[in-house]
Design an enzyme around this catalytic site. Sequence first.
Site, PDB file in Angstrom:
ATOM      1  N   GLU A  75     -45.409  19.045 -20.270  1.00  0.00           N
ATOM      2  CA  GLU A  75     -45.652  17.711 -19.717  1.00  0.00           C
ATOM      3  C   GLU A  75     -44.737  16.684 -20.368  1.00  0.00           C
ATOM      4  OE1 GLU A  75     -47.656  19.870 -21.260  1.00  0.00           O
ATOM      5  OE2 GLU A  75     -49.742  19.367 -20.880  1.00  0.00           O
ATOM      6  N   CYS A 100     -52.631  18.789 -24.031  1.00  0.00           N
ATOM      7  CA  CYS A 100     -53.140  18.450 -25.358  1.00  0.00           C
ATOM      8  C   CYS A 100     -53.203  16.931 -25.501  1.00  0.00           C
ATOM      9  CB  CYS A 100     -52.231  19.038 -26.442  1.00  0.00           C
ATOM     10  SG  CYS A 100     -50.652  18.178 -26.615  1.00  0.00           S
TER      11      CYS A 100
END
Length: 156
Positions: A75, A100
Amino acid sequence: MNNINWEEYFMGLAILSSLRSKDPNSKVGACIVDDDHKVVSIGYNGMPKTLDEDKLSWNKNEGLDSKYLYVCHAEFNAILNAKDMTRLEGATVYVTLFPCNECVKAIVQCGIKEIVYLDDKYHDTIMCQASRKMLDLANIKYRRYQGRLIEVKVKE
């Protein structure tokens, strides 16, 4: 006809991107798209681009021999790979693994409005609990992908 829908297409791109990762344990891919179904950026988990990967560890060891000190997540790479950061505002990220807390910080900061994830294998960890807390506070939608999985075959 056997066409795939937009969600299948974008998750398929995330899955295909994950195959670029050299991580022996977790290959993760991400695809960021705008409201017009245009791909804004893609990324996968890997070492920073100018570093010699052969001099860094892909192991889960302790200390300086731990991949966690060096790897950029999918990401985060997709956000950094975006040519026009303004196109991230209001976008959706399709990712093969729930993000995360560090990646969620970047997702919040750049204005992504939705996360569609394939797997949530770290659901009960403190990092993912923090991720969900931040996403809820930022009113960012997140949901598990429910579509068909596109099988990608790579010839040896």
